[in-house]
Design an enzyme around this catalytic site. Structure first.
Site, PDB file in Angstrom:
ATOM      1  N   GLY A 154       0.775  -1.312   0.204  1.00 23.38           N
ATOM      2  CA  GLY A 154      -0.241  -0.146  -0.023  1.00 23.38           C
ATOM      3  C   GLY A 154       0.954   1.403   0.121  1.00 23.38           C
ATOM      4  O   GLY A 154       2.043   1.315   0.032  1.00 23.38           O
ATOM      5  N   PRO A 155       0.477   2.262  -0.130  1.00 22.40           N
ATOM      6  CA  PRO A 155       1.111   3.568  -0.307  1.00 22.40           C
ATOM      7  C   PRO A 155       1.500   4.026   1.143  1.00 22.40           C
ATOM      8  O   PRO A 155       1.230   3.460   2.058  1.00 22.40           O
ATOM      9  CB  PRO A 155      -0.047   4.809  -0.577  1.00 22.40           C
ATOM     10  CG  PRO A 155      -1.444   4.260  -0.413  1.00 22.40           C
ATOM     11  CD  PRO A 155      -1.350   2.650  -0.435  1.00 22.40           C
ATOM     12  N   PRO A 156       2.582   4.943   1.197  1.00 21.54           N
ATOM     13  CA  PRO A 156       3.042   5.429   2.469  1.00 21.54           C
ATOM     14  C   PRO A 156       2.031   6.039   3.446  1.00 21.54           C
ATOM     15  O   PRO A 156       1.058   6.606   3.038  1.00 21.54           O
ATOM     16  CB  PRO A 156       4.134   6.313   2.242  1.00 21.54           C
ATOM     17  CG  PRO A 156       4.550   5.954   0.571  1.00 21.54           C
ATOM     18  CD  PRO A 156       3.113   5.506   0.157  1.00 21.54           C
ATOM     19  N   GLY A 157       2.250   5.612   4.546  1.00 19.29           N
ATOM     20  CA  GLY A 157       1.563   6.251   5.885  1.00 19.29           C
ATOM     21  C   GLY A 157       0.312   5.560   6.211  1.00 19.29           C
ATOM     22  O   GLY A 157      -0.565   6.521   6.756  1.00 19.29           O
ATOM     23  N   VAL A 158      -0.127   4.457   5.501  1.00 21.77           N
ATOM     24  CA  VAL A 158      -1.202   3.812   5.775  1.00 21.77           C
ATOM     25  C   VAL A 158      -1.261   2.697   7.026  1.00 21.77           C
ATOM     26  O   VAL A 158      -2.111   2.420   7.512  1.00 21.77           O
ATOM     27  CB  VAL A 158      -1.989   3.078   4.703  1.00 21.77           C
ATOM     28  CG1 VAL A 158      -2.267   4.063   3.450  1.00 21.77           C
ATOM     29  CG2 VAL A 158      -0.639   1.986   4.260  1.00 21.77           C
ATOM     30  N   LYS A 207       1.290   0.205   7.739  1.00 20.16           N
ATOM     31  CA  LYS A 207       1.677  -1.059   7.277  1.00 20.16           C
ATOM     32  C   LYS A 207       2.920  -1.391   8.319  1.00 20.16           C
ATOM     33  O   LYS A 207       2.561  -2.707   9.010  1.00 20.16           O
ATOM     34  CB  LYS A 207       2.367  -1.187   5.991  1.00 20.16           C
ATOM     35  CG  LYS A 207       1.304  -0.750   4.848  1.00 20.16           C
ATOM     36  CD  LYS A 207       2.373  -0.940   3.534  1.00 20.16           C
ATOM     37  CE  LYS A 207       3.364   0.010   3.445  1.00 20.16           C
ATOM     38  NZ  LYS A 207       3.231   1.379   3.255  1.00 20.16           N
ATOM     39  N   THR A 208       3.675  -0.582   8.798  1.00 23.19           N
ATOM     40  CA  THR A 208       4.967  -1.173   9.816  1.00 23.19           C
ATOM     41  C   THR A 208       4.160  -1.169  10.993  1.00 23.19           C
ATOM     42  O   THR A 208       4.617  -2.130  12.046  1.00 23.19           O
ATOM     43  CB  THR A 208       5.944  -0.137   9.788  1.00 23.19           C
ATOM     44  OG1 THR A 208       6.506   0.272   8.430  1.00 23.19           O
ATOM     45  CG2 THR A 208       6.981  -0.289  10.681  1.00 23.19           C
ATOM     46  N   SER A 266      -6.912   2.204 -18.826  1.00 26.20           N
ATOM     47  CA  SER A 266      -8.260   2.353 -18.234  1.00 26.20           C
ATOM     48  C   SER A 266      -9.096   3.429 -18.637  1.00 26.20           C
ATOM     49  O   SER A 266     -10.067   3.759 -18.523  1.00 26.20           O
ATOM     50  CB  SER A 266      -7.993   2.277 -16.681  1.00 26.20           C
ATOM     51  OG  SER A 266      -7.281   3.558 -16.319  1.00 26.20           O
ATOM     52  N   LYS A 281     -10.543   4.636  -7.001  1.00 24.83           N
ATOM     53  CA  LYS A 281     -11.368   5.526  -8.115  1.00 24.83           C
ATOM     54  C   LYS A 281     -12.854   5.850  -7.539  1.00 24.83           C
ATOM     55  O   LYS A 281     -13.359   7.078  -7.892  1.00 24.83           O
ATOM     56  CB  LYS A 281     -11.545   4.717  -9.314  1.00 24.83           C
ATOM     57  CG  LYS A 281     -10.029   4.664  -9.877  1.00 24.83           C
ATOM     58  CD  LYS A 281     -10.226   3.822 -11.239  1.00 24.83           C
ATOM     59  CE  LYS A 281      -8.912   3.707 -12.010  1.00 24.83           C
ATOM     60  NZ  LYS A 281      -8.894   2.914 -13.249  1.00 24.83           N
TER      61      LYS A 281
END
Length: 1002
Positions: free
Chosen positions: A468-472, A474-475, A901, A944
């Site tokens: 996923g993108p940074p800052g969500v 994960k760590t 797309s 989206k």
């Protein structure tokens, strides 16, 4: 000839003893070999006559001259009797005082003093030949002059400029300008190759140049100024020089023989030559020695010499003290070592202490004894072999240290030691909900893992990859999983890792070898079943030391890591119980073999209501407390948080949102302090910003027990039903966008901080400070007005909005259609614009702009072809595509765009232009199109959809294959949207242009 030299030495013992030492001052202080070489080389006559110091060992100057003449005659007679040297002996030699013009020899390092030898090297063959010819013509003399530095240069700095030519390259006037005027008349005693040995006689001064090449000059012979030999001042100065020389002799034995000769016969020496001797043997700067050479006043010359030898004495004492300190240290270390060895031997004899090897072996055996029942047999065998080897090695050998370190690692690992896992699903649910909001996919997968472990009674190691993108989060969620499972947590990052040895360890044959990260992990946590978080696995490097991604294949394969082999330990380790959690931003960057071994859990990011919940209940509270601000002193309204999320922090994570909230509270803290507020600390903790917490940005959404205001949430887990109801209560926040006016809740009457009150420029002026101080004194007892931040004054704290409204048109015009795109920051809307450039029979063409990638350009070409076919089917009489040149543009031209797309969006835009009809209001679409008009699935459905809601879109068109992805979204994300799932473009045509044909809606 040797007999002649011996005879001369017998007459002048002191002269022959001291002469070599003078030459040693100039070169490496070891010229005895050169002088002996000169004696053996056939120059006995000249050397015998001139190899002496400038004072006699006889009583007076006349007696010394007579003795010298006898010695010269003896040497000459001996030389004439020698057939080999007869050619070098000249019956009549020019006397020194008759030399009125001499060849000038440059001395680069030190001046030559009368009575001293100096060897020099002459590279100029023409000059060398002239010296040889003069010797043959009985003119064995030349002038030796010290080279002076160029004007404006520091004599202590060596330069390499063009003007700083080599002294050998200078000729004539250029060379004359670089020479000191005062020099020494030198006798050429020997020429061997390009080496010329000089003996100083008397002082000279250059008057004019006679010849340029070789440089020949006229000279005046300089004599000392008259002086009184019985002058007490001169005597005292000379005695001080001699005394200092004796002190130098005590500190250093370098000039022992020569100083002793002078001091023993000080009555035989005249004062000028004593001054020359002191200056010549000192290690002083060449320019200071030149001053002594130029000084003709005997008293001043003695004073200059005294200064030089005093400095030499200080240097000698310093050298002596350094040598003494080093000697004492060495002797002390040796004595200490000897005493320690004796003490060890005595204790060993008395049985009071064992040696190092026995103590080490006992320590290692004690360690492994506690793990013997769980430790594998092959590991015990290796340990026993290494212990036996340790006893046979000497403690001072390098192999001993290698074996000791190896045993230390083997015995410290947690062989068979596992922590007790907690398989309580409700407990895990509570912890995960407390630490993180949202992330239902990750939480569900962890609960499944715990449920399987509960049914089996044990758990197996798994490999999970959170992408996923940074800052969500994960760590930070990896740490929460470890806490929920009651496992030890260990994290290491492999971002940029290019050395396989970091994972697999080094061979023990290398100096400083270490085990790999997994062995270090087991030693650190002390259990064999930790949770290991491998961070940034998509950023692995690759270098000359191998491919770390390939090394991870064994580590992350459940079938292979049962017998993981570290290069350092060289014994198999069971890692099957380890739970591996990897994190990545882009899974496409992970090699396919490695990706195949992991279970991917995609974290799409947070939607607006999730960010609102995190900001209101987690970030805002934690940041306010970290800044030392009380709830009654400041408040950030929901309207301000919503504006902050939509206009400043649209990224998928909450790290930037956390930074902006910190920025707001820092400014509020500054405002309160300037108003005279001083809160008493409520706990013994330093006030730091939330971004400085150990877990960084990913832990920003972590809810700690002590920061929860509602006591009920501390003791109960939030169930799925509770979560759904809480999300439903916040749906009204999703319906508000940047384009709509956001009206904050009615604020209390305490006062909203205005722009003028916030102006830091005014606050920082002296007048502003005085006003504040006065106000503080007048209203010290009054309550400080509450600072309220809402959407109207938010810009005063965080600046102007970063993001503008994505929606450009309320009603899209002809030829413009809104598409949906995915970016690293989440979803976004994307307009496709087309216009007619040129019209004429057969001029149909397509022009594309907007920094489009190759795939997107191909999609545009396909859209152009499909659009022509559909228009021909719908309106056969319309020849727009055949006769019109169409220009397709995607706004934000500075941003690279690519992907398939947008195919259906491009077709719709072209058809809208061709038919002159705008598309349905509040419509957005996405989907890849084929040449036959089929709509293929796309990615990023959640992102989206969120982007469409943010732009107040009411109708969305998705490919039918993405219906399952849309159905998995949370109800609050889907609510209020009219979604159409299509298989062919004809269905999109009916929706976009308000046909009565209806497709399936959600």
């Amino acid at each position: 000839m040797l007999r002649a030299a011996a005879a001369a030495a017998a007459v002048f013992p002191s002269r022959f003893a001291a002469a070599p030492a003078v030459a040693a001052v100039e070169e490496v202080r070891s010229p005895l070999l050169r002088v002996l070489g000169a004696l053996r080389g056939g120059r006995v006559s000249t050397l015998g006559r001139r190899a002496r110091f400038c004072s006699n060992s006889a009583g007076s100057d006349s007696e010394a001259a007579a003795a010298e003449a006898k010695a010269e005659d003896a040497v000459a007679a001996e030389g004439e009797a020698d057939g080999k040297a007869s050619s070098a002996i000249v019956p009549t030699v020019l006397r020194p005082e008759d030399c009125l013009s001499v060849i000038a020899l440059p001395l680069p390092h030190r001046p030559l003093f009368p009575g001293f030898y100096m060897p020099i090297y002459v590279k100029d063959q023409k000059l060398l030949q002239a010296l040889v010819e003069n010797r043959k013509r009985s003119i064995p003399y030349a002038g030796a002059f010290l080279v002076k530095d160029e004007e404006g240069t520091d004599p202590n700095i060596v330069t390499s400029s063009d003007s700083d030519k080599s002294i050998d390259d200078l000729k004539g006037k250029e060379l004359l300008q670089r020479l000191n005027e005062v020099g020494t008349l030198a006798q050429i005693t020997s020429i061997q190759g390009d080496q010329v040995v000089l003996l100083g006689h008397r002082r000279l001064k250059i008057t004019e140049m006679v010849q340029e090449d070789p440089l020949t000059v006229k000279v005046d012979h300089l004599k000392e100024k008259p002086y009184d030999k019985d002058d007490d001042v001169i005597k005292a100065t000379s005695f001080e020089v001699i005394s200092t020389l004796r002190e130098v002799l005590k500190a250093s034995s370098l000039w022992k023989d020569h100083v002793q000769t002078y001091t023993q016969h000080m009555g035989d020496f005249n004062y000028p030559r004593l001054a020359d001797f002191g200056a010549a043997i000192s290690g002083a700067n060449k320019f200071l020695c030149q001053e002594v050479l130029e000084e003709l006043d005997v008293y001043k010359r003695l004073k200059l010499t005294l200064e030089l030898v005093k400095k030499e004495m200080e240097i000698s004492k310093l050298q002596q003290s350094i040598a003494k300190a080093i000697e004492e240290k060495i002797s002390g270390d040796q004595r200490r070592y000897l005493l320690n060895e004796q003490l060890k031997a005595i204790k060993k004899e008395l049985g009071l202490e064992t040696d190092d090897k026995t103590a080490l072996s006992a320590k290692f055996r004690e360690r492994i004894e506690a793990k013997k029942e769980k430790c594998p047999a092959h590991v015990l065998q290796v340990i026993e072999e290494e212990l036996t080897k340790l006893q046979l090695l000497e403690a001072s050998s390098s192999e001993f240290n290698v074996t000791r370190n190896y045993l230390d690692w083997l015995t410290v690992l947690p062989w068979g030691n596992y922590s007790d896992e907690n398989f309580d699903v409700h407990h895990a649910q509570q912890i995960l909900d407390e630490d993180h909001y949202g992330l239902s996919d990750v939480k569900e997968r962890i609960l499944e893992f715990i449920a399987v472990g509960k049914l089996r009674g044990t758990s197996q190691g798994k490999i999970i990859c959170l992408s996923g993108p940074p800052g969500v989060g994960k760590t930070s969620i990896g740490r929460s999983i470890a806490r929920a499972l009651n496992r030890k947590f260990y994290r290491f990052s492999v971002g940029g890792l290019a050395d396989v040895a970091e994972i697999k360890g080094h061979r023990r044959t290398y100096v400083g070898a270490m085990p790999g990260k997994m062995v270090q992990c087991l030693k650190s946590v002390g259990t064999a079943n930790p949770l290991v978080l491998i961070d940034e696995i998509d950023k692995l490097g690759r270098g000359h030391s191998g491919d770390p991604a390939s090394a991870l294949l064994e580590l992350l394969d459940p079938e292979q890591n049962v017998n993981f082999l570290d290069h350092y330990l060289d014994v198999p380790i069971d890692l099957s119980k380890v739970l591996f959690v990897c994190t990545a931003n882009v899974i496409e960057m992970i090699p396919n073999p490695l990706l195949d071994r992991m279970e991917i859990i995609a974290i799409a990011g947070y939607i607006t209501d999730e960010k609102m919940h995190i900001a209101r209940d987690y970030l805002e509270k934690n940041t306010r407390e970290a800044c030392g601000i009380k709830p009654e002193q400041a408040e950030v309204t929901d309207a301000a948080l919503l504006a902050l999320i939509e206009s400043y922090c649209r990224e998928a994570g909450v790290r930037n949102l956390q930074k902006q909230i910190e920025k707001i509270y820092r400014k509020i803290a500054l405002q309160l302090v300037r108003q005279g507020v001083s809160n008493e600390p409520t706990q013994e903790a330093a006030i730091v910003t939330a971004s400085e917490e150990p877990n960084g940005g990913d832990s920003a959404n972590k809810l700690k027990d002590e920061t929860m205001e509602d006591p009920a949430t501390e003791n109960a887990a939030m169930t799925n039903a509770d979560t759904a109801s809480k999300e439903a209560s916040e749906l009204d926040l999703l319906n508000r966008t940047v384009d709509h006016d956001v009206h904050p809740a009615e604020t209390p009457k305490e006062a909203v901080l205005t722009d003028s009150a916030l102006s830091t420029d005014k606050l920082c002026t002296p007048e502003g400070n005085k006003d504040m101080e006065g106000a503080k004194e007048e209203s010290a007892d009054k309550a400080v007005e509450k600072v309220v931040i809402d959407s109207s004054n938010l810009g005063d704290y965080v600046g102007k909005p970063v993001f503008q409204a994505e929606r450009i048109y309320e009603q899209t015009p002809v030829g413009v259609v809104m598409g949906l795109a995915w970016t690293a920051m989440g979803g976004s809307t994307l307009y496709i614009e087309t216009t007619k450039v040129e019209e004429g029979d057969g001029k149909g063409a397509l022009v594309m702009t907007g920094q489009l990638g190759d795939v997107m350009k191909e999609s545009a070409q396909i859209a152009h072809t499909v659009g022509r076919a559909i228009l021909l089917d719908k309106e056969p009489e319309n020849l727009f595509f055949a006769n019109s040149k169409v220009h397709l543009h995607v706004p934000a031209g500075s941003t690279p765009k690519d992907g398939p797309s947008a195919g259906c969006t491009m077709i719709t835009s072209m058809l809208s232009l061709a038919m002159g009809k705008p598309v349905k209001k509040d419509l957005a679409m996405t989907g890849e199109v084929t040449l036959t008009g089929r709509i293929l699935p796309i990615g990023g459905v959640k992102e989206k959809t969120i982007a469409a809601r943010r732009s107040a879109v009411k109708t969305i068109v998705f490919p039918a294959a993405n219906k399952r992805d849309f159905d998995e979204l949370a109800p609050n994300v889907k609510e209020g949207l009219e979604v159409h799932f299509v298989d062919t473009y004809n269905e999109i045509f009916d929706i976009a242009f308000q046909s009565e044909t209806q497709t399936e809606t959600s």
